[in-house]
Scaffold this motif. Structure first.
Motif, short mmCIF file in Angstrom:
data_model
loop_
_atom_site.label_atom_id
_atom_site.label_comp_id
_atom_site.label_asym_id
_atom_site.label_seq_id
_atom_site.Cartn_x
_atom_site.Cartn_y
_atom_site.Cartn_z
N LYS A 172 0.83 -1.21 0.00
CA LYS A 172 0.00 0.00 0.00
C LYS A 172 0.86 1.26 0.00
CE LYS A 172 -3.88 -2.04 2.56
NZ LYS A 172 -4.62 -2.02 3.86
N ASN A 173 2.10 1.12 0.45
CA ASN A 173 3.03 2.25 0.46
C ASN A 173 3.99 2.20 -0.72
OD1 ASN A 173 3.21 4.30 2.90
ND2 ASN A 173 2.31 2.41 3.68
N GLY A 174 3.66 1.42 -1.73
CA GLY A 174 4.46 1.43 -2.94
C GLY A 174 5.72 0.61 -2.90
N VAL A 175 5.93 -0.17 -1.84
CA VAL A 175 7.14 -0.98 -1.71
C VAL A 175 7.04 -2.19 -2.65
CG1 VAL A 175 8.44 -2.48 -0.13
CG2 VAL A 175 7.66 -0.23 0.63
N GLU A 176 8.17 -2.52 -3.27
CA GLU A 176 8.23 -3.67 -4.17
C GLU A 176 8.48 -4.93 -3.35
OE1 GLU A 176 11.41 -2.39 -6.60
OE2 GLU A 176 10.24 -0.86 -7.65
N VAL A 177 7.58 -5.90 -3.49
CA VAL A 177 7.66 -7.18 -2.77
C VAL A 177 7.72 -8.30 -3.81
CG1 VAL A 177 6.43 -8.75 -1.21
CG2 VAL A 177 6.38 -6.28 -0.80
N GLU A 178 8.55 -9.31 -3.55
CA GLU A 178 8.68 -10.44 -4.47
C GLU A 178 8.41 -11.75 -3.74
OE1 GLU A 178 12.18 -9.36 -7.48
OE2 GLU A 178 12.72 -8.97 -5.38
N ARG A 179 7.98 -12.74 -4.51
CA ARG A 179 7.66 -14.07 -3.97
C ARG A 179 8.54 -15.11 -4.65
NH1 ARG A 179 4.33 -18.53 -4.81
NH2 ARG A 179 3.30 -19.34 -2.93
N ALA A 180 9.04 -16.06 -3.86
CA ALA A 180 9.93 -17.09 -4.39
C ALA A 180 9.12 -18.17 -5.09
CB ALA A 180 10.76 -17.70 -3.27
N ASP A 181 9.49 -18.44 -6.35
CA ASP A 181 8.82 -19.50 -7.10
C ASP A 181 9.35 -20.88 -6.71
OD1 ASP A 181 7.43 -17.55 -8.57
OD2 ASP A 181 9.10 -17.35 -9.98
N ARG A 182 10.61 -20.93 -6.28
CA ARG A 182 11.25 -22.19 -5.92
C ARG A 182 12.06 -21.99 -4.64
NH1 ARG A 182 12.28 -21.67 -11.42
NH2 ARG A 182 14.44 -21.02 -11.05
N PRO A 183 12.44 -23.08 -3.98
CA PRO A 183 13.32 -22.93 -2.81
C PRO A 183 14.61 -22.22 -3.20
CG PRO A 183 12.43 -25.15 -2.92
CD PRO A 183 12.06 -24.48 -4.22
N PHE A 184 15.20 -21.50 -2.26
CA PHE A 184 16.44 -20.78 -2.53
C PHE A 184 17.23 -20.64 -1.25
CE2 PHE A 184 13.53 -17.55 -1.10
CZ PHE A 184 14.29 -16.60 -0.44
N SER A 185 18.47 -20.21 -1.39
CA SER A 185 19.35 -19.99 -0.24
C SER A 185 19.82 -18.55 -0.25
CB SER A 185 20.56 -20.93 -0.29
OG SER A 185 20.15 -22.27 -0.17
N ALA A 186 19.96 -17.98 0.93
CA ALA A 186 20.46 -16.62 1.08
C ALA A 186 21.02 -16.47 2.48
CB ALA A 186 19.35 -15.60 0.85
N GLY A 187 22.16 -15.83 2.59
CA GLY A 187 22.75 -15.58 3.90
C GLY A 187 23.03 -16.83 4.69
N GLY A 188 23.31 -17.95 3.98
CA GLY A 188 23.62 -19.20 4.67
C GLY A 188 22.41 -19.98 5.12
N ARG A 189 21.21 -19.57 4.74
CA ARG A 189 20.00 -20.28 5.13
C ARG A 189 19.21 -20.68 3.89
NH1 ARG A 189 16.18 -18.07 9.67
NH2 ARG A 189 15.30 -20.08 9.04
N SER A 190 18.42 -21.73 4.05
CA SER A 190 17.55 -22.20 2.96
C SER A 190 16.13 -21.79 3.25
CB SER A 190 17.65 -23.72 2.83
OG SER A 190 18.95 -24.11 2.48
N TYR A 191 15.40 -21.43 2.19
CA TYR A 191 14.03 -20.96 2.32
C TYR A 191 13.14 -21.72 1.34
CZ TYR A 191 16.24 -17.12 4.79
OH TYR A 191 16.98 -16.38 5.68
N PRO A 192 11.93 -22.06 1.76
CA PRO A 192 11.03 -22.79 0.86
C PRO A 192 10.38 -21.87 -0.17
CG PRO A 192 9.94 -22.37 2.95
CD PRO A 192 11.36 -21.88 3.10
#
Length: 931
Positions: A472-492
């Motif tokens: 609502k405040n114009g911030v760009e948000v993204e959604r992961a289509d597949r699992p990924f890793s970032a900062g040494g952690r895995s995300y679904p």
């Protein structure tokens, strides 16, 4: 021009309808309204204002009238787009240029071309605070003048700029004007005795909703500011001005928020001084800035301040005046010219038209600044967006007071002597420059490249509400289509990513990172200087969102989220036929509970942890016995609400608390309580049935006839002693009050109201007391005393600010989530605290169960705290037995401004538990407890 064709062609402005036409000269206000706008003792209402806008749109080719959405009461919220006829013909093209520049992603050569060819976009609104009547009445005159005048300056302004004249609060203007005009005798007209809040739910706090945008009016405005038009200037007009002056005009006092791009602050100062200059040039004395008032630029919740986090210049003016004539008083301290008050004003009579004349000057000054700086404004909003993208793409650090303090505590460069210019080593402390990186640029304290919101949230629907607030405040948000890793952690897959390499990076940081408010004293060593509003409000903390700060770049398959989201669809899973188990961790489970109870479906809380669907649910999970009606509601609601219901082969073992529909009374008073309004919105949102209760009904007694639970929000029980001072509402005489409103008159009193409430509780009723209404602990004889108090002449008073001062911050609290009031909450929770009161044991009657308390001396998570160590060991939330009934004490603001989703469960559990404990135990085959 055919009006129907114009309405159809309005699609170029996105969803809203557009009205426009043209003729030689638009109708003057004096020929349209019942009295000339600006007359003493006269206010036009919104119905008349709306009709006039439509008249202007049918007569002038300098205006397009845009429907930007509906108000809380269903009125159309209009925005008048004003510019030259040639610009309006290319309106969508210029809007697109503004969007490209604000988003900051085009190359610099393209940005410079767009800045040369584009038009400055200026937002000027009115009526946000409806009793500040100058702004709405003045906008009528300003609009007519901009549409009718053809002097060289006006034509230049129209050619260089697109001005968005909007109204922020249609419902409030209608209500306030009608109340003021209800008397035929002009001398009897007033709006100080309004019967209710002038915005359906939140009254004056409609200017604290900007980063959350939960009210429809705020969402409508934000859509125009940050998702449609992207104005370089946002001018939010208010009153009342500083005493002894006429108007407050920027610049503002410190502190300003450390997340801003400095360009926006420097431009803010420029346009502010141009506004002062134009007033002075026209002989309009009495403007003040900075120290003339409390206004700062720290808090993100206000319309003009949220603009800074979006690289727009946010302007606030506060002017005196109104329809009833008044006088400017003589304050000797305001009569000597100084840097913050260049041209003092002598005492004199003051009329509404005087204020409207000043408003016209101020509006013209702002538009003139935009005209003269058109290309520079357009390019600089690109530059700020591009700066944000660059900072979010590499290692960067934000300087904070904590880092400055760390450097201050380092060893000095040298003691005594002189510097390289042979000056004595006096003044600010110097340290070795080599320590700058060591102390201020610690690698682990880098600003994140992104924030990841894992799909494995305790409460995913609330996480979606948080992400929607960003969108609502114009911030760009993204959604992961597949699992990924970032900062040494895995995300679904299904996790969400908010990158900081975007134009609105300042807003992103402000919503995720703790606010580190500086220690602001009246003078060195003096008492704290009150902030303009709260100091710590990190939204991710308030809403209990689990997120990770990712400090380095990463690759992932991400899809942009195009618009507001619904929660991921829930489901009913499993093959059991005995019933269903639903976790208590999601706030939306209360919507499900209320739907089931209203349909007559049995629901109970499981009193201990239980297993379902291969996972362990914490105490408080719902048990819903099997029935066709329950299945129908579950299948529909689980999908809609993002809830998982686990089918069970047998009823759960152990204790259960049977629930029932609860008759809730929400206490209000004449004029309305903002805390009640936020709570009312919240109860409606989560589908609790309730009645509003006024003092006369409390005083009448026999409350158990109509209610199981009474809710007293902050200030609903007039504060006294350790809870502060009451702010009584101003009420009309009964004879001067419409008959339908007379039941709302009266005040909650210790002498009449409290004994009636005490009888209700001792007989088995429940009271939920939030904030200062925790004074019920003393009035009902509970064995608790205010912990944050001092004795003054034998009476408990709040602690002095020098020793304890937490002006709206977020603290860490412990929770016993095995107790009904703590069901569904984590063991540690971020809790909003605003000069609140906590409790310690004392003499009295009844059993006390501490549910949440402060453990330790280092509690501050976001904001500013003096003396936080005094909270150690004190109780924040308590469940107290009083006779046969209950007193639920929620000391801090667990539902503050309907933002603190992470602590809503304290309130919601208290409401349901207040009725549940009256139930008899269920048969032994399915054990339960009655509490």
């Amino acid at each position: 021009m055919n009006l129907r064709l114009l309405l159809l062609s309005g699609a170029l402005l996105l969803p809203p309808a557009v009205v426009s036409a043209q003729s030689a000269q638009p109708t003057a206000p004096d020929r349209f309204f019942k009295q000339p706008i600006g007359s003493d003792y006269y206010l036009a209402n919104y119905t008349e204002y709306e009709a006039y806008l439509k008249r202007l749109a049918s007569e002038s080719d300098r205006i397009r009238l845009v429907d930007i959405g509906k108000s809380a009461e269903g009125r159309t919220q209009w925005m008048a787009v004003v510019s030259s006829p040639a610009n309006l013909q290319r309106m969508e093209e210029y809007r697109g240029m503004a969007e490209k520049l604000a988003r900051g992603r085009v190359p610099e050569t393209e940005a410079r071309r767009l800045a040369r060819e584009g038009k400055a976009v200026v937002w000027i609104d009115a009526g946000l605070h409806a009793t500040e009547t100058v702004t709405s009445q003045g906008q009528i005159q300003v609009l007519h003048r901009m549409l009718s005048q053809s002097d060289p300056e006006t034509l230049r302004l129209l050619d260089d700029c697109i001005i968005l004249f909007a109204h922020d609060n249609p419902d409030g203007m209608e209500m306030v004007s009608n109340w003021y005009m209800r008397h035929e005798d002009p001398k009897r007209r007033e709006f100080s005795t309004l019967p209710r809040l002038y915005q359906k739910y939140i009254g004056h706090d409609n200017n604290r909703d900007s980063f959350m945008a939960q009210m429809p009016e705020t969402e409508n405005v934000n859509r125009q500011l940050f998702r449609t038009w992207y104005p370089q200037i946002v001018y939010n007009q208010h009153q009342t001005g500083p005493e002894g002056m006429v108007v407050f005009v920027p610049p503002f006092r410190d502190p300003f928020n450390f997340n801003y791009d400095p360009i926006v602050m420097s431009e803010l100062n420029e346009v502010g001084f141009q506004m002062h200059s134009r007033l002075i040039e026209e002989g309009k004395a009495g403007s003040g800035s900075r120290s003339a008032a409390r206004y700062s630029t720290w808090h993100n919740g206000m319309e003009r301040s949220v603009a800074y986090f979006h690289n727009s210049i946010g302007l606030l003016t506060e002017i005196i005046g109104g329809p009833t004539p008044t006088r400017i008083p003589l304050l000797p301290s305001t009569q000597l010219p100084r840097g913050d008050e260049l041209m003092p004003i002598a005492p004199r009579e003051w009329h509404l038209q005087d204020s409207l004349d000043y408003q016209w000057t101020l509006d013209r000054a702002v538009i003139d600044y935009a005209s003269r700086n058109r290309e520079r404004l357009l390019f600089n909003i690109w530059r700020m967006g591009a700066n944000s993208i660059a900072r979010g793409s590499t290692d960067s650090w934000t300087m904070t007071p904590a880092k400055v303090e760390r450097m201050e505590n380092a060893a000095p460069l040298r003691a005594g002597g002189a510097d390289e210019y042979n000056r004595p080593a006096t003044g600010p402390k110097r340290i070795d420059p080599a320590l700058y990186k060591t102390l201020a640029q610690v690698p682990a304290e880098r600003d994140p490249r992104a924030y990841v919101i894992p799909a494995t949230q305790r409460d995913m629907p609330t996480a979606i509400t948080f992400l929607n607030a960003l969108i609502k405040n114009g911030v760009e948000v993204e959604r992961a289509d597949r699992p990924f890793s970032a900062g040494g952690r895995s995300y679904p897959a299904g996790s969400y990513v908010v990158r900081t390499a975007q134009a609105y990076r300042p807003h992103v940081l402000d919503m995720f990172e703790p606010q580190n408010h500086p220690h602001d004293a009246e003078y060195p060593g003096g008492p704290p200087k009150a902030p303009y509003d709260i100091t710590g409000y990190t939204l991710a903390y308030q809403m209990g969102i689990a997120f990770d700060r990712v400090l380095d770049g990463f690759d992932a398959a991400l899809t942009p989220v195009p618009d507001l989201m619904a929660p991921p669809r829930g489901r009913v899973e499993g093959q059991g036929s005995a019933g269903w188990i639903v976790g208590h961790e999601t706030n939306n489970s209360f919507i499900l509970t209320n739907r089931l109870l209203k349909a007559g479906v049995p629901v109970s809380w499981i009193g201990q942890a239980t297993s379902a669907g291969g996972e362990t649910l914490q105490p408080g999970a719902l048990w819903i016995p099997a029935s066709a009606k329950a299945q129908s509601i579950l299948e529909r609601s689980a999908a809609e609400l993002g809830i998982t219901a686990h089918a069970a082969a047998a009823p759960p073992a152990g204790e259960r608390i049977a629930l029932k529909p609860v008759r809730i009374g929400l206490v209000d008073r004449w004029g309305g309580l903002i805390s009640e309004g936020w709570t009312r919105w919240l109860l409606e949102r989560f589908e609790f049935d309730f009645q509003r209760v006024y003092p006369k009904r409390l005083d009448a007694g026999n409350l158990a006839r109509d209610f199981d639970v009474l809710v007293f929000t902050d200030d609903a029980l007039p504060p006294k002693g350790a809870w502060g001072s009451d702010r009584p509402s101003r009420q009309p005489e009964a004879a001067d009050t419409p008959a339908a409103l007379r039941p709302m008159l009266g005040e909650v009193s210790d002498t009449v109201s409290v004994p009636a409430v005490a009888q209700f509780v001792s007989g088995g009723g429940a009271v939920v007391a939030l904030g200062s209404s925790g004074r019920f602990a003393q009035l009902l004889g509970a064995p608790l005393a205010p912990a944050l108090s001092r004795a003054v002449d034998g009476e408990a008073k709040p602690l002095e600010p020098r020793s304890f001062y937490i002006p709206g911050s977020i603290l860490r609290a412990r929770v016993d989530n095995s107790q009904p009031l703590g069901f569904g909450l984590p063991g540690n929770v971020d809790m909003f605290f605003n000069q609140s009161q906590t409790f310690m044991p004392a003499a009295g009657q009844g059993r006390v169960r501490p549910v949440s308390w402060f453990d330790g001396r280092d509690l501050l998570r976001s904001g500013w705290a003096i003396g936080q160590e005094r909270l150690a060991g004190t109780t924040a939330v308590a469940d107290v037995d009083v006779g046969k009934g209950k007193l639920f004490l929620l000391g801090p603001e667990v539902a503050q401004r309907a933002q603190s989703y992470g602590t809503f469960k304290f309130l919601f559990n208290a409401l349901l538990y207040g009725g549940a404990r009256r139930q008899e135990a269920v048969p032994a085959a399915a054990p339960a407890i009655a509490r």
